[in-house]
Scaffold this active site. Sequence first.
Site, PDB file in Angstrom:
ATOM      1  N   ASP A 235     -10.215  19.279  -5.639  1.00  0.00           N
ATOM      2  CA  ASP A 235     -11.338  19.875  -6.350  1.00  0.00           C
ATOM      3  C   ASP A 235     -11.036  21.247  -6.940  1.00  0.00           C
ATOM      4  O   ASP A 235     -11.918  22.047  -7.146  1.00  0.00           O
ATOM      5  CB  ASP A 235     -12.555  19.959  -5.416  1.00  0.00           C
ATOM      6  CG  ASP A 235     -13.095  18.573  -5.118  1.00  0.00           C
ATOM      7  OD1 ASP A 235     -13.192  17.782  -6.069  1.00  0.00           O
ATOM      8  OD2 ASP A 235     -13.386  18.289  -3.947  1.00  0.00           O
TER       9      ASP A 235
ATOM     10  N   GLY B  37      -4.741  14.735  -7.676  1.00  0.00           N
ATOM     11  CA  GLY B  37      -4.492  15.595  -6.531  1.00  0.00           C
ATOM     12  C   GLY B  37      -4.432  14.850  -5.210  1.00  0.00           C
ATOM     13  O   GLY B  37      -3.916  15.366  -4.232  1.00  0.00           O
TER      14      GLY B  37
ATOM     15  N   ASN C 280      -8.043  29.835  -9.759  1.00  0.00           N
ATOM     16  CA  ASN C 280      -9.232  29.374 -10.466  1.00  0.00           C
ATOM     17  C   ASN C 280     -10.507  29.729  -9.687  1.00  0.00           C
ATOM     18  O   ASN C 280     -10.448  30.087  -8.514  1.00  0.00           O
ATOM     19  CB  ASN C 280      -9.128  27.858 -10.677  1.00  0.00           C
ATOM     20  CG  ASN C 280     -10.189  27.332 -11.625  1.00  0.00           C
ATOM     21  OD1 ASN C 280     -10.732  28.077 -12.440  1.00  0.00           O
ATOM     22  ND2 ASN C 280     -10.478  26.038 -11.517  1.00  0.00           N
TER      23      ASN C 280
ATOM     24  N   LEU D 281      15.538 -22.718   8.649  1.00  0.00           N
ATOM     25  CA  LEU D 281      14.776 -22.361   9.844  1.00  0.00           C
ATOM     26  C   LEU D 281      15.593 -22.566  11.116  1.00  0.00           C
ATOM     27  O   LEU D 281      16.548 -23.354  11.133  1.00  0.00           O
ATOM     28  CB  LEU D 281      13.514 -23.226   9.929  1.00  0.00           C
ATOM     29  CG  LEU D 281      12.447 -22.985   8.847  1.00  0.00           C
ATOM     30  CD1 LEU D 281      11.428 -24.119   8.870  1.00  0.00           C
ATOM     31  CD2 LEU D 281      11.777 -21.642   9.062  1.00  0.00           C
ATOM     32  N   SER D 282      15.210 -21.885  12.163  1.00  0.00           N
ATOM     33  CA  SER D 282      15.804 -22.132  13.477  1.00  0.00           C
ATOM     34  C   SER D 282      15.523 -23.593  13.852  1.00  0.00           C
ATOM     35  O   SER D 282      14.405 -24.068  13.701  1.00  0.00           O
ATOM     36  CB  SER D 282      15.168 -21.187  14.507  1.00  0.00           C
ATOM     37  OG  SER D 282      15.664 -21.485  15.789  1.00  0.00           O
TER      38      SER D 282
ATOM     39  N   LYS E   6      21.568 -26.182  11.150  1.00  0.00           N
ATOM     40  CA  LYS E   6      22.639 -25.449  10.476  1.00  0.00           C
ATOM     41  C   LYS E   6      23.950 -25.530  11.270  1.00  0.00           C
ATOM     42  O   LYS E   6      24.999 -25.917  10.746  1.00  0.00           O
ATOM     43  CB  LYS E   6      22.255 -23.963  10.291  1.00  0.00           C
ATOM     44  CG  LYS E   6      21.036 -23.721   9.441  1.00  0.00           C
ATOM     45  CD  LYS E   6      20.737 -22.235   9.269  1.00  0.00           C
ATOM     46  CE  LYS E   6      20.351 -21.536  10.578  1.00  0.00           C
ATOM     47  NZ  LYS E   6      19.098 -22.021  11.179  1.00  0.00           N
TER      48      LYS E   6
ATOM     49  N   SER F  71      18.750 -16.166   7.935  1.00  0.00           N
ATOM     50  CA  SER F  71      18.695 -15.298   6.738  1.00  0.00           C
ATOM     51  C   SER F  71      17.472 -15.620   5.876  1.00  0.00           C
ATOM     52  O   SER F  71      17.592 -16.183   4.800  1.00  0.00           O
ATOM     53  CB  SER F  71      19.987 -15.398   5.924  1.00  0.00           C
ATOM     54  OG  SER F  71      20.377 -16.738   5.689  1.00  0.00           O
TER      55      SER F  71
END
Lengths: 631, 301
Positions: free
Chosen positions: A30, A109, A161, A464-465, A469, A537
């Site tokens: 302000d 601000g 000001n 995924l788990s 993989k 990953s």
Amino acid sequence: MPESGQVSLERPQAAGGQTLLRFLTCGSVDDGKSTLIGRLLYESAALFDDQLAALERDSRRHGTTGEAIDFALALDGLEAEREQGITIDVAYRYFSTPRRKFIVADTPGHEQYTRNMATGASNCEAAVLLVDARKGLLAQTRRHSIICSLLGIRRVVLAVNKIDLVAFDRARYEEICEEYRAFAKGLDFAAIETVPLSARFGDNVTVPSERTPWFAGAPLLATLEALDGESEAAARSFRLPVQLVIRPDSDFRGFAGTIAGGVLRKGAVVKVSHSGQAASVARIVTPGGDAEQAKTGEAVTVVLSKEIDVARGDVLAEPTQLPEVANQFSANLIWMQPEPLLPGRSYLLRLGTKFTPATVTTIKHRINVNTLDPLPAKALEANEIGVVNIETAQAIAFDAYRDNRETGAFILVDRETRATAGAGMILHGLRRATNVPWQALSVDKRTRATLKRQAPCTLWFTGLSGAGKSTIANLVEARLSRDGFHTMMLDGDNLRHGLNRDLGFSDADRVENIRRVGEVAKILVEAGLIVLCCFISPFRADRRAVRERFDAGEFLEIFVDAPLATCIERDPKGLYRKAIDGRIPNFTGISSAYEPPESPDLVLETQAAAPDELAERVVALLEARGHLRRA
Amino acid sequence: MNALSPTLRRLEAEAIHIIREAAAEFRKPVLLYSIGKDSSVLLHLALKAFRPGRLPFPLLHVDTTWKFKDMIRFRDDTARRLGLDLIVHVNADGLARGIGPVASGSSLHTQVMKTEALRQALDRHGFDAALGGARRDEERSRAKERVFSFRSAGHVWDPRTQRPELWRLFNTRLGPGESMRVFPLSNWTEIDVWHYVAAENIPVVPLYFAARRPVVERDGAMILRDDDRLPLLPGETPALKSVRFRTLGCYPLTGAIESEAATVEDIIAEMLRSRNSERQGRVIDRDETASMERKKREGYF
């Protein structure tokens, strides 16, 4: 209207020698920034009657000043801003006097809009910092001063000001100025001017006020007219970041760009930052025609005396004062997007006219923007500023921001959303990049691979788990090994027992985990091996960052695809049950997202075929891509 | 030709820098040519940016079929004189539906024949960046627009999620369907444009200069009846007055001002005395307080 006896409605004539100054206004919420700019526009007659009429209408509806015109409404252009009575975004305003044209960046601000303040400051040569005479220096005042200093603003006008509300008290004004000068000692300002004023009533804005007879200085506008805006830029070393090559026919080949430092002279020798090739300047084409010389800020096209390799992204520079060329540097970084900055994640970095992938390797500390003190940090949140180390995929040419704002600044772009994620200012190149050159090895990757009758690569299994993989990768490795190929398996669980035992499962640690694995895989590929990596990953950005460490064709992404329900059912390690019970936080698929690959090299649907058959497909892929040379 | 002031030299260099960035970074840019003084300046700067090479992108004019005849003549002369690749696009569907400023009102006409027409043209030609002559001093929602202003798929502008724009490091990255509007004259003011027109001797449409023209007063605006598609209301008779235009658009929606300013120097002198902004003559802006912001969100230039 206020006492407007001194107000001139004559619009000043833009004279031939008029210069340009860009400044921003900042200060707490302000303190009256918008009112001050509205006042400057009004008194320099840059606000027109129909705009004033619209303003009077709006003032009655949304204004906070009763019957008087609320100048702030002239600036808050967006509907939401007028409704809420706040400034959200940077607004640019224009006014001029016979001596100068001014471009004003009005910045919000509010604390959460620090990024907008930095945005405004980045293109400014000076700042007007407002302080409410009743309140004195606030946290915002200090914060904004620090941001201005970091952004390289050297000239500040402290506008005290609402001086009318402290009865034009000289002692109060001097107390605030003194406190500010003491605080600013720690900052990088070359000059601080101070003015007591009332934006609302116009005291000391464009004309000296009779109500501050004790003030001997110039009013704000005269102070701004006298500020030195450009002198430093011209003194720097010559830099020309090349934007594009102009080649209309075989007779003309020119390099177009805006001079980012120093002076370019016809006949002078310049060097290309990356290659170090040199040539002399044969022609300088400017917007006004051919010229003998051109200086900082001019948009030119340069013709060189001989044909050398130059493209967009290169920098033409002074031969004796070349910019640094490196792929690692330290920088102040302002974070701008809501998602926090995580070390190790890949972004696009833009510096000068060049885009290159980059990662923040380390957050050294965060800066307390109220005190400049360092704070420990693992991540940077939006609107935070930190000191970080950055590594780029390709070496880039740069200067310290302190020496050149054009060639020392960069932005980071999010690779998924393409939003501007952060903005940085280079402190210095890192010695380890500058002084630790790559050793050229006499036995190279190709030699090692030829011995093994294979083209090395990384097979990156993601999913995924419980998707399968490791099962598939084991079968693939067994087959390759049987046929006499040289392989190595990297398994997530196993690495976490050693190399990565200091890492947990937070997003930040997952990113670092994958970065390290990528680094190890790359070394093994250098050794000539076919590397099998099995990692959930889950984040696309991280997989891409690993891919970018490899040469083309060396990284094969294999998506092992099984529905979540199937994985939960299989649950080979009993982890899903624990995660569902809430005993494992951040578990992929349950409490953390998995982002499937968009264009994997191979997709294996584990529900559709037996592991043996899927492993066969991986081997077939290696054959098809020429990785296996059978005797 | 006068020498440029340091201010104009900086604005000129900045605009050329922006135009070159657009040419270097985008797959298929286009220059939006609206025939007005700002377009004339933009075109002049774009030609300079690539000299001695040619302009590496075409011009696009979205023709509502209601422009002043003088504008169309000036457009075609300019394209011929400079050997430019000019694409003119009309919303044929809107035309078939009979959309026009007289029959449909300014709001619908602008929506269909300008905003929608522009989107059609950009989509049809696959332009991913459009350079325009808009300035930030024209209107207050423009004061907050970026130099490189991002549009999501469907050409939508969202003022609350604009990319922060620091230094001259423009973020030019786009995804599929996304596009960019580029405003090289962002930091120019109306008077800068006229000073530059004067200094560089840039041709502009004759309608900017005062001449005796037949006008009728309607809703407080002086309208030039450019052809007989605009019916005269009972009691209206065109009167010959010395008038000129501060901005140019569709003739039934563009008010003239009384003026004797017959040269660029006269115009500058008149502007320095004027107390009204240039958009005051535009009928379409008065629809509602935030009308420009709304139109821009929908894809208006």
